[in-house]
Design a protein around this motif. Structure first.
Motif, short mmCIF file in Angstrom:
data_model
loop_
_atom_site.label_atom_id
_atom_site.label_comp_id
_atom_site.label_asym_id
_atom_site.label_seq_id
_atom_site.Cartn_x
_atom_site.Cartn_y
_atom_site.Cartn_z
N GLN A 278 40.32 77.13 16.63
CA GLN A 278 40.56 77.66 17.97
C GLN A 278 40.81 76.55 18.97
OE1 GLN A 278 37.45 80.27 19.29
NE2 GLN A 278 37.77 81.78 17.66
N VAL A 279 41.72 76.80 19.87
CA VAL A 279 42.02 75.89 20.97
C VAL A 279 42.08 76.71 22.25
CG1 VAL A 279 43.61 74.19 21.94
CG2 VAL A 279 43.33 74.36 19.45
N ILE A 280 41.22 76.39 23.21
CA ILE A 280 41.17 77.11 24.48
C ILE A 280 41.55 76.14 25.58
CG2 ILE A 280 39.71 78.35 26.11
CD1 ILE A 280 38.66 78.22 22.52
N ALA A 281 42.58 76.51 26.34
CA ALA A 281 43.04 75.70 27.46
C ALA A 281 42.62 76.38 28.76
CB ALA A 281 44.56 75.53 27.43
N GLU A 282 41.88 75.62 29.62
CA GLU A 282 41.37 76.17 30.87
C GLU A 282 41.80 75.27 32.02
OE1 GLU A 282 37.15 77.96 30.20
OE2 GLU A 282 37.29 76.12 29.00
N SER A 283 42.07 75.90 33.15
CA SER A 283 42.41 75.17 34.36
C SER A 283 41.14 74.81 35.11
CB SER A 283 43.32 76.01 35.25
OG SER A 283 43.56 75.36 36.47
N LEU A 284 41.09 73.57 35.59
CA LEU A 284 39.94 73.10 36.35
C LEU A 284 40.09 73.32 37.84
CD1 LEU A 284 39.25 69.75 34.46
CD2 LEU A 284 38.22 71.99 34.07
N GLU A 285 41.22 73.89 38.26
CA GLU A 285 41.46 74.17 39.67
C GLU A 285 41.06 75.61 39.99
OE1 GLU A 285 42.22 72.12 41.93
OE2 GLU A 285 42.71 70.35 40.73
N GLY A 286 41.34 76.05 41.22
CA GLY A 286 40.98 77.38 41.67
C GLY A 286 41.84 78.45 41.03
N PRO A 287 41.53 79.71 41.32
CA PRO A 287 42.26 80.82 40.69
C PRO A 287 43.70 80.96 41.16
CG PRO A 287 40.72 81.66 42.34
CD PRO A 287 40.45 80.18 42.21
N HIS A 288 44.06 80.34 42.27
CA HIS A 288 45.41 80.48 42.80
C HIS A 288 46.27 79.25 42.57
CE1 HIS A 288 44.08 84.16 44.74
NE2 HIS A 288 43.08 83.48 45.30
N VAL A 289 45.82 78.33 41.73
CA VAL A 289 46.55 77.10 41.44
C VAL A 289 47.14 77.22 40.04
CG1 VAL A 289 46.43 74.60 41.19
CG2 VAL A 289 45.04 75.76 42.94
N SER A 290 48.41 76.99 39.92
CA SER A 290 49.08 77.05 38.61
C SER A 290 49.25 75.65 38.05
CB SER A 290 50.45 77.72 38.74
OG SER A 290 51.29 76.98 39.60
N VAL A 291 49.03 75.55 36.72
CA VAL A 291 49.16 74.28 36.01
C VAL A 291 50.10 74.52 34.84
CG1 VAL A 291 47.98 72.44 34.78
CG2 VAL A 291 46.83 73.60 36.68
N ALA A 292 51.13 73.69 34.74
CA ALA A 292 52.10 73.80 33.65
C ALA A 292 52.02 72.55 32.78
CB ALA A 292 53.52 73.97 34.20
N PHE A 293 52.07 72.76 31.47
CA PHE A 293 52.03 71.64 30.53
C PHE A 293 52.61 72.12 29.21
CE2 PHE A 293 48.11 73.94 30.01
CZ PHE A 293 47.92 74.00 28.65
N SER A 294 52.73 71.17 28.31
CA SER A 294 53.22 71.46 26.96
C SER A 294 52.20 70.93 25.96
CB SER A 294 54.58 70.81 26.73
OG SER A 294 55.04 71.07 25.41
N ALA A 295 51.73 71.81 25.06
CA ALA A 295 50.74 71.44 24.05
C ALA A 295 51.45 71.21 22.72
CB ALA A 295 49.69 72.53 23.91
N GLU A 296 51.05 70.14 22.04
CA GLU A 296 51.64 69.80 20.75
C GLU A 296 50.55 69.32 19.81
OE1 GLU A 296 55.13 66.93 18.79
OE2 GLU A 296 54.75 66.95 20.95
N ALA A 297 50.63 69.77 18.57
CA ALA A 297 49.67 69.40 17.54
C ALA A 297 50.40 68.67 16.42
CB ALA A 297 48.95 70.62 16.99
#
Length: 683
Positions: A278-297
């Motif tokens: 399992q891999v869980i990605a969580e944002s450390l900012e507030g509920p109205h902040v969007s974070v975009a990224f690309s995950a690669e394994a």
């Protein structure tokens, strides 16, 4: 759906009316795509698992613990244990502390008594919580756990260590009951993270749930976050949680990406083979902040060198064992193992040995290499043997590992390391990644409270020889012509002697029959002895007395077969006999207009001492007997019980001498008359 352990699964669902399917269809149209560009609470479902309550016991050994088995579904992100404790409010219950243990994969290893384990044993205590049960409050406790491992979970509950007092079943006592419920929240749509394929993600308010499959012989897993941007900050406020929790420890790794970097990575050596991670990605900012990224394994997989295949090829050429072992040793030299070629074209990273599983008996299994295969150890390549412990019979127990080396090949300056690890082996050793291990077990090695052989023999002699006190009532019965009663006491003395000779721990043990048979016969003899003694004191007609003897024996045999340790299974018939005796004594008192028995000497020198001895014996047996003083108190119980019978037996009938011969016949035959029973016997 039903799970093992009588657990009941209740899933959340829509209403069963026509509106239900239409509502589900509208929700499905608004769900985000599998790419992970948005999250909704509709992707999470809750399920409830429950089991029937069980009665708690004070702890003296592992059998007093109450074991519950649950199965956590895959893709569970939140697990909540609801622990319910109840008690009988009508009884005199006091406050008690209840301990609850949790463990994944096997029953918890608990040690409330603080006993020692054998040497060279790896000990890892289970996760546990303690709850104080107050009679004035509700006994409910909640334990939350994030990202639990899917599969078998075990819960064990027990009361504090017992006071060593032997409880007599049937007397009023406080009853505590424990019932665990399991509430899980799982994801119904999980995005699969494929190796070497970047996966774009956008986090807003809810986390992203990913998973990646780890194949066998994986050396390392690398997770990397690339191109991370946020609309409210310059850094990358993302936290990755990899793996699942397995109490008391876990296989989780956490990667926190902060600062102004555009990428960060996590290296996971020796990930669990053949499982979804399992891999869980969580944002450390507030509920109205969007974070975009690309995950690669990325996975690093090595090639195993199978020693079993080489051995089979060599055996097929009809070579001798010594030659086969010599060629096998030469073919698996370190310089040969580092060559490339074959599948994947990568180097060999380990030596794989096949292991044969042999079931010794129902509870014992032995693992060993195949016959003729020598386990070779090299400095740069680990030798791996996989122990398959995934069957239903492998839950719990102890794992004992014995290693033997060829001393002719091993010198004093060579150090051989052996590591036992779950899920995957350690392929590279370093100072930061040492070989430690979720293994331990119970064994009878703590002799702090053990008895010596001399103490065992003394205890056996006390419990067995104290039954010789029954010779006193047997002699009284023979003298007074109570032959049926004498035979009952003789049977009780014989059975009780050999039952206690068999009911001993250690070396001073002698069993002429099975333990279960001796225990049943001992309880039956004690009950029948009490039954015939009370009826004899009633001074009934001989025929009626013998009929009641037989009926009472049959009732006691049936009652003890239903429950031999229940106090009322013996006390019930004995109280009935006591009522018969009391009724007969009252009848004689009214008929003769004087107290019965009429002689004050009978009361002073027989009945009162017998009643006092019986009362003392019952008090010691019920209230004062513990596991520590059992050998002494139970021996005293034998003496007092047999002594009271000798005092309480009624006197002989004064009308005539028993078995007096009234007439002689020729040919050495005699007709002997018993005036009391009106029976004639030819002797």
């Amino acid at each position: 759906m039903r799970w093992a352990g009588a657990g009941t699964r209740v899933a959340e669902r829509a209403a069963t009316t026509v509106v239900g399917p239409l509502l589900l269809l509208l929700l499905a149209q608004h769900l985000p795509s599998a790419g992970g560009y948005g999250r909704s609470e509709a992707r999470l479902v809750s399920e409830h698992f429950s089991q029937a309550p069980q009665k708690l016991s004070f702890y003296s050994w592992y059998g007093n613990a109450r074991l519950f088995h649950f199965r956590v579904p895959p893709d569970t992100v939140l697990l909540r244990w609801l622990l319910h404790v109840s008690w009988d409010r009508d009884s005199t219950c006091t406050d008690a502390e209840i301990t609850v243990h949790f463990r994944y994969g096997a029953p918890p290893v608990i040690n409330p008594l603080g006993t020692s384990f054998p040497d060279d044993t790896m000990v890892q205590p289970s996760f546990h919580v303690r709850a104080l049960l107050s009679t004035m409050l509700l006994g409910n406790t909640t334990v939350n756990m994030s990202h639990p491992a899917p599969g078998d979970w075990f819960v064990v509950a027990h009361l504090p260590p017992s006071s060593q007092k032997i409880e007599v079943k049937g007397f009023p006592s406080c009853v505590y009951s424990f019932q665990p419920d399991m509430l899980v929240t799982r994801v119904v749509e999980v995005t699969i993270l494929e190796p070497d394929v970047p996966l774009p993600q956008i986090l807003v308010a809810h986390p992203s749930y990913l998973k990646i499959f780890v194949p066998e012989y994986t050396q390392e897993l690398r997770l990397e976050i690339q191109g991370c941007v946020s609309n409210m900050s310059l850094g990358c406020p993302v936290r990755l949680t990899v793996g699942v929790a397995t109490l008391p420890s876990n296989f989780q790794k956490v990667l926190t990406c902060t600062g102004s970097i555009l990428s960060c990575r996590l290296l996971l050596p020796s990930p669990p083979w053949g499982q979804w991670l399992q891999v869980i990605a969580e944002s450390l900012e507030g509920p109205h902040v969007s974070v975009a990224f690309s995950a690669e394994a990325a996975l690093t997989v090595c090639r195993p060198w199978s020693m079993t295949f080489q051995h089979l090829v060599q055996n097929s050429t009809n070579q001798s064992y010594d030659a086969s072992a010599n060629q096998l040793s030469q073919s698996s030299a370190p310089q040969d193992l580092s060559r490339n070629g074959g599948m994947g074209g990568g180097p060999f990273c380990l030596l794989s040995y096949s292991v044969m599983r042999e079931d010794i008996d129902v509870l014992s299994v032995r693992f060993q290499p195949l016959d003729g295969v020598l386990v070779l150890v090299h400095s740069d390549k680990p030798s791996v043997m996989r122990l398959r412990l995934d069957t239903g019979m492998d839950s719990g127990g102890s794992l004992t590992i014995t290693l033997k080396s060829n001393k002719t090949e091993v010198t004093n300056d060579i150090l051989v390391l052996a590591c036992v690890n779950a899920a995957s082996p350690f392929l590279n050793f370093s100072a930061s990644l040492n070989c430690t291990t979720g293994w331990r077990g119970w064994s009878c090695t703590d002799n702090s409270t053990a008895q010596t052989v001399a103490q065992q023999r003394v205890a056996t002699l006390l419990l067995t020889l104290s039954n010789l006190m029954f010779l006193a009532p047997i002699a009284v019965c023979v003298h007074r012509a109570f032959l049926v009663e004498a035979s009952v006491y003789l049977y009780t003395m014989f059975i009780s002697t050999f039952y206690h000779a068999c009911d001993q721990p250690g070396e001073a043990v002698l069993c002429i029959l099975s333990y279960d048979t001796l225990q049943y016969c001992d309880f039956l003899g004690s009950g029948v002895s009490t039954w015939v003694t009370i009826l004899s004191m009633a001074r009934l007609k001989t025929v009626l007395k013998h009929v009641l003897f037989l009926l009472g024996t049959l009732v006691l045999a049936m009652s003890l077969h239903l429950n031999r340790i229940g106090i009322w299974n013996i006390m019930g018939p004995c109280l009935f006999a006591f009522v018969i005796m009391t009724s007969m004594w009252v009848y004689r008192c009214r008929h003769r207009h004087q107290c019965y028995p009429t002689s004050w000497q009978r009361w002073a020198f027989y009945l009162l001492p017998g009643i006092a001895m019986a009362s003392m014996g019952i008090t010691i047996y019920v209230f004062l007997t513990t596991n520590d003083n059992y050998y002494y108190t139970h021996s005293i119980w034998h003496v007092l019980l047999a002594g009271s019978v000798a005092f309480l037996l009624p006197p002989r009938d004064k009308q005539a001498e028993p078995w007096s011969c009234s007439q002689k016949l020729p040919c050495h035959y005699q007709i002997c008359k018993n005036d009391r029973d009106e029976l004639y016997t030819v002797t």
